[in-house]
Design a protein around this motif. Structure first.
Motif, PDB file in Angstrom:
ATOM      1  N   THR A 159       0.830  -1.211   0.000  1.00 43.56           N
ATOM      2  CA  THR A 159       0.000   0.000   0.000  1.00 43.56           C
ATOM      3  C   THR A 159       0.860   1.255   0.000  1.00 43.56           C
ATOM      4  N   TYR A 160       1.869   1.292   0.886  1.00 45.22           N
ATOM      5  CA  TYR A 160       2.722   2.472   0.959  1.00 45.22           C
ATOM      6  C   TYR A 160       3.534   2.652  -0.320  1.00 45.22           C
ATOM      7  N   THR A 161       4.046   1.548  -0.864  1.00 41.69           N
ATOM      8  CA  THR A 161       4.804   1.640  -2.120  1.00 41.69           C
ATOM      9  C   THR A 161       3.937   2.198  -3.233  1.00 41.69           C
ATOM     10  N   ASN A 162       2.695   1.689  -3.325  1.00 43.53           N
ATOM     11  CA  ASN A 162       1.782   2.190  -4.354  1.00 43.53           C
ATOM     12  C   ASN A 162       1.442   3.655  -4.136  1.00 43.53           C
ATOM     13  N   GLN A 163       1.276   4.054  -2.873  1.00 42.37           N
ATOM     14  CA  GLN A 163       0.975   5.454  -2.589  1.00 42.37           C
ATOM     15  C   GLN A 163       2.125   6.355  -3.038  1.00 42.37           C
ATOM     16  N   VAL A 164       3.356   5.946  -2.741  1.00 41.25           N
ATOM     17  CA  VAL A 164       4.518   6.741  -3.145  1.00 41.25           C
ATOM     18  C   VAL A 164       4.615   6.792  -4.664  1.00 41.25           C
ATOM     19  N   LEU A 165       4.459   5.638  -5.315  1.00 43.52           N
ATOM     20  CA  LEU A 165       4.572   5.598  -6.773  1.00 43.52           C
ATOM     21  C   LEU A 165       3.462   6.416  -7.431  1.00 43.52           C
ATOM     22  N   ASP A 166       2.245   6.313  -6.907  1.00 44.69           N
ATOM     23  CA  ASP A 166       1.146   7.119  -7.458  1.00 44.69           C
ATOM     24  C   ASP A 166       1.446   8.605  -7.326  1.00 44.69           C
ATOM     25  N   GLN A 167       2.032   8.983  -6.200  1.00 48.84           N
ATOM     26  CA  GLN A 167       2.370  10.388  -5.986  1.00 48.84           C
ATOM     27  C   GLN A 167       3.469  10.836  -6.946  1.00 48.84           C
ATOM     28  N   LEU A 168       4.470   9.976  -7.137  1.00 44.11           N
ATOM     29  CA  LEU A 168       5.570  10.329  -8.042  1.00 44.11           C
ATOM     30  C   LEU A 168       5.069  10.467  -9.475  1.00 44.11           C
ATOM     31  N   VAL A 169       4.148   9.578  -9.856  1.00 45.89           N
ATOM     32  CA  VAL A 169       3.610   9.641 -11.218  1.00 45.89           C
ATOM     33  C   VAL A 169       2.726  10.871 -11.398  1.00 45.89           C
ATOM     34  N   SER A 170       2.003  11.242 -10.341  1.00 44.77           N
ATOM     35  CA  SER A 170       1.056  12.361 -10.444  1.00 44.77           C
ATOM     36  C   SER A 170       1.740  13.719 -10.473  1.00 44.77           C
ATOM     37  N   GLN A 171       2.909  13.820  -9.833  1.00 40.71           N
ATOM     38  CA  GLN A 171       3.578  15.123  -9.775  1.00 40.71           C
ATOM     39  C   GLN A 171       4.143  15.498 -11.149  1.00 40.71           C
TER      40      GLN A 171
ATOM     41  N   ASP B 140      16.806   9.662  -4.134  1.00 42.17           N
ATOM     42  CA  ASP B 140      16.127   9.824  -2.850  1.00 42.17           C
ATOM     43  C   ASP B 140      14.667   9.404  -2.963  1.00 42.17           C
ATOM     44  N   LEU B 141      14.025   9.721  -4.086  1.00 38.91           N
ATOM     45  CA  LEU B 141      12.637   9.316  -4.293  1.00 38.91           C
ATOM     46  C   LEU B 141      12.522   7.802  -4.403  1.00 38.91           C
ATOM     47  N   VAL B 142      13.480   7.178  -5.081  1.00 46.34           N
ATOM     48  CA  VAL B 142      13.489   5.717  -5.186  1.00 46.34           C
ATOM     49  C   VAL B 142      13.651   5.095  -3.801  1.00 46.34           C
ATOM     50  N   ALA B 143      14.511   5.696  -2.965  1.00 46.74           N
ATOM     51  CA  ALA B 143      14.723   5.183  -1.605  1.00 46.74           C
ATOM     52  C   ALA B 143      13.431   5.242  -0.799  1.00 46.74           C
TER      53      ALA B 143
ATOM     54  N   GLN C 278       5.607   9.868   4.385  1.00 46.33           N
ATOM     55  CA  GLN C 278       4.494  10.806   4.485  1.00 46.33           C
ATOM     56  C   GLN C 278       4.840  12.170   3.910  1.00 46.33           C
ATOM     57  N   ALA C 279       6.134  12.536   3.968  1.00 47.87           N
ATOM     58  CA  ALA C 279       6.543  13.823   3.391  1.00 47.87           C
ATOM     59  C   ALA C 279       6.270  13.861   1.898  1.00 47.87           C
ATOM     60  N   VAL C 280       6.351  12.692   1.238  1.00 46.25           N
ATOM     61  CA  VAL C 280       6.059  12.612  -0.195  1.00 46.25           C
ATOM     62  C   VAL C 280       4.560  12.440  -0.427  1.00 46.25           C
ATOM     63  N   VAL C 281       3.966  11.495   0.307  1.00 43.28           N
ATOM     64  CA  VAL C 281       2.558  11.146   0.081  1.00 43.28           C
ATOM     65  C   VAL C 281       1.630  12.303   0.429  1.00 43.28           C
ATOM     66  N   SER C 282       1.946  13.036   1.494  1.00 44.48           N
ATOM     67  CA  SER C 282       1.049  14.108   1.941  1.00 44.48           C
ATOM     68  C   SER C 282       1.284  15.428   1.222  1.00 44.48           C
ATOM     69  N   GLU C 283       2.335  15.506   0.434  1.00 43.15           N
ATOM     70  CA  GLU C 283       2.588  16.752  -0.289  1.00 43.15           C
ATOM     71  C   GLU C 283       1.527  16.942  -1.369  1.00 43.15           C
ATOM     72  N   PRO C 284       0.926  18.097  -1.445  1.00 43.93           N
ATOM     73  CA  PRO C 284      -0.121  18.313  -2.457  1.00 43.93           C
ATOM     74  C   PRO C 284       0.411  18.109  -3.871  1.00 43.93           C
ATOM     75  N   VAL C 285      -0.400  17.460  -4.683  1.00 47.58           N
ATOM     76  CA  VAL C 285      -0.024  17.260  -6.087  1.00 47.58           C
ATOM     77  C   VAL C 285      -0.155  18.591  -6.821  1.00 47.58           C
ATOM     78  N   GLU C 286       0.924  19.017  -7.420  1.00 46.94           N
ATOM     79  CA  GLU C 286       0.905  20.287  -8.141  1.00 46.94           C
ATOM     80  C   GLU C 286       0.036  20.176  -9.394  1.00 46.94           C
ATOM     81  N   ALA C 287      -0.487  21.283  -9.810  1.00 53.42           N
ATOM     82  CA  ALA C 287      -1.375  21.300 -10.973  1.00 53.42           C
ATOM     83  C   ALA C 287      -0.662  20.786 -12.210  1.00 53.42           C
ATOM     84  N   ASP C 288      -1.368  19.979 -12.974  1.00 52.88           N
ATOM     85  CA  ASP C 288      -0.811  19.448 -14.220  1.00 52.88           C
ATOM     86  C   ASP C 288      -0.734  20.588 -15.239  1.00 52.88           C
TER      87      ASP C 288
END
Length: 561
Positions: A87-99, A111-114, A306-316
């Motif tokens: 779940t956490y891995t997917n949350q991080v990856l979803d956030q990375l893809v969305s940004q 650092d993001l991969v870590a 959480q620092a990555v997951v909770s960061e607001p997704v910037e506008a596309d």
């Protein structure tokens, strides 16, 4: 974390509770067997068969119940732990893809991969022992009642160790938390350094910088090592205390228990059951200590996630691009752009309207904003001011440094979307790549290696170009894409595009005069501003800066005399 997947953890806690109750019950069984079988046999010389059978049944039955509790506790705790990790891995990856791209440019890839890998594993490491540790709380509560019912002095001595161990855990956790947090942060920097090093291995080898890079990574690894060694040293003292305190308590129980037996206050069976129960409690108590010792590292990793997951997704940035009027391929309306933390704008008040189906070359000196203009048109970054309009349809961009995956030629062209072989070969033909691909051993199914290492620079550029062309984009952006091609091949590629993609608008960032001359018109950028717009010949005749730049390019490419 437990609330993410409650069902497996509920089953694991239930199994742990069964194990706890069975553990306390086993001490009762030991007491009964000693008092009713062993002591009777020593004193009377004989014992009833029924008592022996009852003793065996109690010990074996309780043991089987404990075993079932262990299976459910361990199995479902592990299942839940890895589901949380997923779940956490997917949350991080979803956030990375969305940004958007601008966000990624501000963060180190390693650092993001870590955070998606190492930090996730560290975060969930505390979960597996929690059901067992929680069952220990049940065990302590029930066993405390049992110990007091057996003998109050022995019970007091046995339970006094609990608050001592809890206090030791709390002191340890507060002392070591900062070191684990620092270690996880430094581990992220180390991962970023390793990623950068392997990413630039060709450059490192070319310049013979292996020793320098080895030293750099060694220093980064040393930065991770220092707080970790401190934390591990503190943990070793903590674990030593976890061994020492129960051992001293056990010795005291034996001494006082022997006196209680001698005085007749307790039976041998009762005394043995107290020692047995306390011995059984030592390992679960260590599990509480282990869970608490893992907690600081887990918390540090969880905070990074959480620092990555909770960061607001910037506008596309793509959503801010409007649909252009008919006949317009791309239009920039008073567009300005400034990079984050930059003092000056990279582009100032760009106003352009390029007709559909045209090939426009963007030319300018280094740092004039050419690639930034391409990124804006592709919707990779958002303008600081103004707005952009683009013809409806697909947009494709091909970068100067072509990136290929380690798969086949087909994988790199399809890139997650299925296309027919005919469409792929047609895209390769337009990109002047069909001949060399047909010459490969597996043709479309040839594995090109990581980053396309088995292909030349020009071949990689043409495969990347085919990847864009197969999608039949309404806007095609080429960021100095043909720089690795010879002039003849480059001319062939552009003529093929002009013929096959009559309605596609091509925005071509170029530096070679041969490339610029093939374009319908030219936009000249200087210091982030459009200072010239016209055909190649018109700008040569009327624009001094453009003429000087072209002359410099020609001189740079002419043979030395």
């Amino acid at each position: 974390m437990l609330s993410l997947h409650p069902r497996p953890f509920t089953i694991a806690f239930s199994g742990a509770a069964v194990f706890a109750l069975a553990t306390v019950a086993s001490s009762f069984a030991i007491r009964w067997v000693i008092d009713n079988v062993i002591i009777v046999r020593f004193e009377a010389g004989d014992v009833a068969t029924g008592a022996v059978v009852t003793g065996f049944a109690m010990i074996i039955g309780i043991g089987l119940v404990r075993a079932v509790g262990v299976v459910f506790r361990r199995g479902f705790a592990s299942m839940g732990m890895w589901r949380v990790a997923q779940t956490y891995t997917n949350q991080v990856l979803d956030q990375l893809v969305s940004q958007p791209l601008g966000w990624h440019r501000r963060h180190a890839d390693g650092d993001l991969v870590a955070r998606a890998g190492v930090d996730t594993e560290a975060t969930v490491s505390v979960i597996a022992p929690i059901p067992f540790a929680a069952s220990t709380v049940v065990m302590i509560f029930v066993s405390t009642i049992w110990l007091f019912l057996t003998d109050i002095p022995l019970g007091l001595l046995a339970i006094v160790v609990f608050p001592i161990l809890i206090a030791t855990n709390v002191i340890y956790e507060r002392s070591v938390a900062g070191y684990f947090t620092e270690a996880q942060e430094r581990l992220g920097k180390f991962a970023a350094g390793v990623h950068e090093s392997f990413d630039g291995i060709q450059l490192i080898k070319s310049y013979g910088a292996e020793d320098r890079e080895t030293q750099r990574l060694t220093d980064l690894a040393g930065d991770v090592l220092t707080p970790r060694i401190t934390a591990i040293r503190m943990r070793s003292w903590f674990e030593a205390l976890l061994d020492l305190i129960p051992t001293l308590t056990n010795i005291a129980l034996v001494v006082i228990g022997a006196a209680r037996v001698q005085s007749g206050d307790v039976t041998v069976g009762e005394f043995s059951s107290v020692i047995f129960l306390f011995t059984l409690l030592v390992l679960p108590l260590r599990l509480i200590g282990y869970a608490l010792s893992e907690l600081p590292r887990s918390m540090a990793a969880w905070t990074r996630i959480q620092a990555v997951v909770s960061e607001p997704v910037e506008a596309d940035p793509r959503r801010g691009i409007a649909v252009a009027d008919a006949g317009v391929g791309v239009a920039f309306n008073a567009v300005g752009f400034r990079h984050a933390d930059a003092e000056h704008h990279a582009l100032y008040d760009i106003t352009l309207a390029l007709p559909s189906g045209s090939i426009t070359a963007v030319v300018g000196p280094t740092g004039s904003g050419k690639s930034t203009l391409a990124d804006l048109a592709a919707g990779l970054v958002a303008p600081t001011s103004g707005h952009i309009e683009i013809a409806a349809g697909q947009r494709s961009i091909v970068f100067q440094e072509a990136f290929l995956l380690a798969g086949t030629v087909r994988d790199n062209i399809e890139f997650g979307t299925e296309f027919s072989d005919e469409a792929i070969w047609e895209a390769l033909r337009i990109a002047a790549a069909d001949d060399f691909v047909r010459g490969l051993a597996g043709q479309l199914d040839t594995v090109v290696g990581e980053r396309g290492v088995s292909l030349s620079g020009g071949q990689r550029q043409r495969v990347a170009l085919a990847r864009a062309l197969v999608r039949q984009p309404a806007l095609l952006i080429l960021d100095d894409t043909t720089s690795a091609l010879d002039p003849a091949t480059e001319s062939k590629v552009l003529e093929n595009m002009r013929t096959a993609l009559a309605t596609t608008t091509v925005l071509l960032v170029a530096s070679r005069p041969s490339t610029v001359a093939l374009a319908d018109d030219v936009v000249f950028l200087n210091a982030g501003e459009v200072t010239g717009h016209g055909t190649h010949d018109e700008l040569l005749a009327t624009h001094d800066d453009y003429r000087e730049l072209v002359a410099a390019f020609e001189a740079d490419r002419s043979p030395a005399t």
